[in-house]
Design an enzyme around this catalytic site. Structure first.
Site, short mmCIF file in Angstrom:
data_model
loop_
_atom_site.label_atom_id
_atom_site.label_comp_id
_atom_site.label_asym_id
_atom_site.label_seq_id
_atom_site.Cartn_x
_atom_site.Cartn_y
_atom_site.Cartn_z
N GLN A 42 0.84 -1.19 0.00
CA GLN A 42 0.00 0.00 0.00
C GLN A 42 0.88 1.25 0.00
OE1 GLN A 42 -2.32 0.47 3.59
NE2 GLN A 42 -3.99 1.45 2.51
N GLY A 43 0.64 2.16 -0.94
CA GLY A 43 1.42 3.40 -1.00
C GLY A 43 0.52 4.60 -0.78
N ASN A 62 -5.88 4.82 16.06
CA ASN A 62 -7.10 4.64 16.86
C ASN A 62 -7.68 5.96 17.35
OD1 ASN A 62 -6.69 1.99 16.32
ND2 ASN A 62 -6.75 1.29 18.45
N GLU A 63 -6.83 6.99 17.41
CA GLU A 63 -7.36 8.32 17.77
C GLU A 63 -8.29 8.81 16.65
OE1 GLU A 63 -4.19 7.39 18.21
OE2 GLU A 63 -4.30 7.33 20.38
N SER A 87 3.80 -1.01 3.93
CA SER A 87 3.96 -2.37 4.44
C SER A 87 4.17 -3.33 3.27
CB SER A 87 2.71 -2.80 5.22
OG SER A 87 2.58 -1.97 6.35
N GLU A 138 -10.40 -1.95 5.06
CA GLU A 138 -9.21 -2.04 5.89
C GLU A 138 -9.59 -2.10 7.36
OE1 GLU A 138 -4.87 0.00 5.86
OE2 GLU A 138 -6.54 1.35 5.54
N SER A 142 0.53 6.57 2.66
CA SER A 142 1.13 7.55 3.57
C SER A 142 2.30 8.26 2.92
CB SER A 142 1.63 6.86 4.84
OG SER A 142 0.56 6.36 5.59
#
Lengths: 378, 325
Positions: A124-125, A361-362, A159, A242, A127
């Site tokens: 996955q690209g 999670n925030e 990742s 996701e 970020s």
């Protein structure tokens, strides 16, 4: 409500279990090493050849048309059997639903079978150094030149990026447009000239992810998924996958909870406080399971997963940490010892990334508060 | 495998919800505190009329012949409304126990002519003005019809407590299983906990959207958002365990599996309602700490129901034993 498994599901479970028992490849290397990556790719092929790599997909692309209940059963058996994890997970769980939704016939016919067989392993690209939780801040530019896009910029925290064959990216095709506008979902071959990848050592030192540098890298416009300028909407459809059940089915955590239970059962003079932690984690794995079966019933009635997927992401990622941290506490001073049999330690290091990836999670809690509960954004 | 409620079950729930909204609003709950019997006038008869009291009685005995899956969301609504009646005790436990024992008191119980409460694991009984008590006596159940009890004041004015001091008349309830009775009580209480937690969360979401400080709603601050997101998550992962346990009580013949499922449900429901109460109070600030403001109705119900019929610790221990650690 009917929680009895119909005979065909019981038979399906037996069939899964038998195949996994008969074909268990034993211990193979970490998927985040060069050798282990290829061993995992070979395992994907074994699964594919037997029809077990993407059971929920249509058979034309290598699946076996499983319904959601069968898929959940398959996942339970898969993780319980202790066979290797899925190096194809990013592609199968995150990209494939997007290709099914937005891909052209040609894209579906080309990418899906190769993804199912392990020929294409995806990273996955999304970020970038300045676009993490604030994904709409993406800056990597893609400017159309004839039939190609010319890419310049940088992606990071990809990742599987160190060894993957393809990368699914979000890029900015309209540099004048702001934020969520002007983004495009683009599928990029890892061997693209002008793209350099540098592995990044994860906490445990393995190259679990990579950064990508684009310097006039040329990518065919045929690899746009879902239309130029539509990247945000296309990406958000995948974000639901996701966070939702397709990436982290309950089977994974039920299997870990069962191993934790067995570990605790073998400890003599188990500290009652530790026992409480084991029971709590075990119960939460069951809670995740039944929450998922409830969601599955809704999905099978035609509902879609909405922002409540964010609740699940918080729950499973924190549960995963709890399961592994509890196991390490049970092991006492041996918990920190890294040896081939200590899967809990590797699992713990991986679980630590759970509350960060796929939207921290925030951010997920903000989504639950604003879009599920309806609290004011500002 | 289909983990969802039927349209009929959802409609029944909706009807009961409307009944409670109409007949048992917060003012009615407060008025019940001043009544001699601690009841909401007319509510019990209305519940009987609607069939709620007869859900778990067999059709042959004039009941609806339904099961715990049908009942669980109705009890959730009782929690949501803050109903001050011993509804779980009567509907979820006493009625099926009387039916299983073939006791003649069943008829009046489902007709709403009597109220039967419970004493399964201690001396304290809830709904002290009841007509009879289903009482655990060793490995059996009995229906206590005459007894002495000292009054005791609960922190929750909706719970009229009595401490049993003497039993002077009781019928054996042969054929009724005390362990099943306990599981039903724990399940019903867990369902109420879910309803209480929902109400606390709803009331708080509403409040923090309206209450302004520093020129904007306090609900726009991330600290408040995250408190309430955590409550929502705890609730949405506890509720399915409660529904799953309802299925086990209704369909599973294995008492060990049933007990494990009920205990998972009650442990998680107790934790969820406890968290809901803490964050509801915190996010309301001082107004939530007053006797006058209605939030207290659900706060106190949360504290008492989280502990009733087994608290988190008790049920966690039972799960531990069931899974062999």
């Amino acid at each position: 409500m009917n929680l009895d498994l119909a005979p065909q599901y019981v038979a399906f479970r037996d069939e899964c279990r038998q195949w996994l028992t008969d074909n268990h490849p034993g211990r193979i290397g970490s998927m985040d090493t060069a050798i282990g990556f290829e061993e995992h790719r070979a395992w994907e092929k074994v699964l594919f050849d037997a029809g077990w790599s993407v059971p929920a997909w249509p058979s034309v692309y290598g699946g076996c048309d499983c319904d959601l209940i069968e898929w959940l059963i398959y996942e339970e058996e898969y993780w319980l059997s202790g066979v290797p994890g899925r190096v194809s997970a990013n592609g199968v769980s995150l990209l494939a639903p997007t290709i099914f939704n937005f891909g052209t016939q040609e894209q579906q016919d080309f990418f899906l079978p190769r993804m199912a067989s392990g020929e294409h392993i995806w990273a996955q690209g999304w970020s970038e150094p300045e676009a993490g939780s604030d994904l709409a801040g993406i800056k990597t530019k893609a400017i159309l030149d004839g039939d190609d896009f010319i890419l310049n910029g940088q992606k990071t925290w990809c990742s599987r990026g160190a060894f993957a064959d393809w990368i699914f990216c979000i890029v900015r095709t309209d540099p004048e447009a702001e934020r969520h506008q002007g983004l495009t979902y683009l599928l990029v071959p890892a061997e693209t000239p002008g793209m350099e990848r540098r592995p990044i050592g994860r906490l445990d030192g393995e190259p679990g992810f990579a950064e990508l540098f684009f310097d006039d890298a040329r990518v065919s416009a045929e690899h746009v998924l879902g239309g130029v300028g539509q990247g945000w909407a296309v990406a958000m459809a995948a974000a639901g996958s996701e966070r939702g059940l397709s990436l982290r089915s309950p089977g994974r955590f039920m299997a870990a909870a069962e191993r934790l239970r067995a570990l605790a059962a073998n400890v003599t003079d188990l500290d009652p406080r530790l026992r409480d932690e084991v029971v709590d984690a075990w119960i939460k794995a069951q809670a995740y399971r039944w929450n998922t079966y409830q969601m599955a019933a809704d999905l099978m009635e035609g509902d879609e997963i909405g922002p409540e997927a964010s609740e699940g992401k918080v729950f499973w990622s924190e549960l995963d940490l709890e399961l592994h941290a509890t196991a390490l506490r049970l092991m006492g001073p041996m918990g920190e010892v890294a040896h081939a049999g200590n899967d809990w330690l590797d699992g713990y290091v991986f679980a630590l990334s759970g509350p960060i990836y796929a939207g921290t999670n925030e951010i997920q809690r903000n989504i639950v508060a604003e879009r599920v509960l309806g609290l004011p954004r500002r | 495998m289909k983990f969802s409620f039927t349209d009929e079950q959802n409609m029944f729930r909706e009807t009961v919800r409307e009944l409670f909204a109409d007949r048992c609003p917060p003012d009615a709950v407060r008025q019940s505190w001043d009544n001699d019997d601690g009841r909401v006038p007319g509510l019990w008869a209305a519940l009987a009329e609607m069939g709620v009291l007869a859900v778990l009685a067999p059709e042959a005995a004039g009941g609806l012949g339904m099961n715990e899956v049908d009942l669980v969301r109705i009890l959730e609504e009782a929690g949501y409304a803050g109903v001050p009646e011993p509804l779980v005790e009567h509907v979820a436990v006493a009625v099926p126990a009387l039916a299983e024992a073939g006791h003649a008191a069943l008829e009046a119980a489902i007709a709403g002519d009597s109220t039967i409460t419970l004493n399964l694991s201690g001396e304290v009984i809830v709904g002290a003005a009841a007509d009879a008590v289903v009482h655990r006596h060793g490995d059996t159940l009995q229906l206590v019809t005459e007894w002495q009890a000292d009054e005791a004041a609960s922190i929750d004015q909706s719970r009229r407590l009595g401490v049993l001091t003497d039993i002077t008349a009781a019928d054996p309830l042969d054929g009724a299983d005390p362990d099943l009775a306990f599981d039903r009580a724990a399940l019903g209480t867990a369902a109420q906990c879910i309803g209480v937690a929902r109400r606390l969360l709803e009331a708080t979401v509403e409040y923090v959207a309206e209450r302004h400080q520093f020129g904007k709603p306090v609900g726009s601050y991330q600290a408040v958002k995250h408190h309430l997101a955590n409550v929502k998550i705890a609730l949405d992962f506890a509720a399915p365990l409660v529904y799953r346990a309802a299925w086990s009580v209704a369909h599973d013949d294995d008492p060990a599996a049933r007990g494990r499922d009920v205990s998972m449900a009650k442990a998680q429901a107790s934790e969820a309602v406890d968290l809901a109460a803490r964050q509801a109070l915190q996010c309301h600030g001082a107004i939530g700490y007053t006797f006058e403001y209605d939030l207290q109705l659900w706060l106190k119900r949360a504290w008492t129901l989280a502990a009733a019929h087994g608290d988190v610790r008790f049920h966690r221990d039972r799960v531990a034993a069931a899974i062999g650690i």
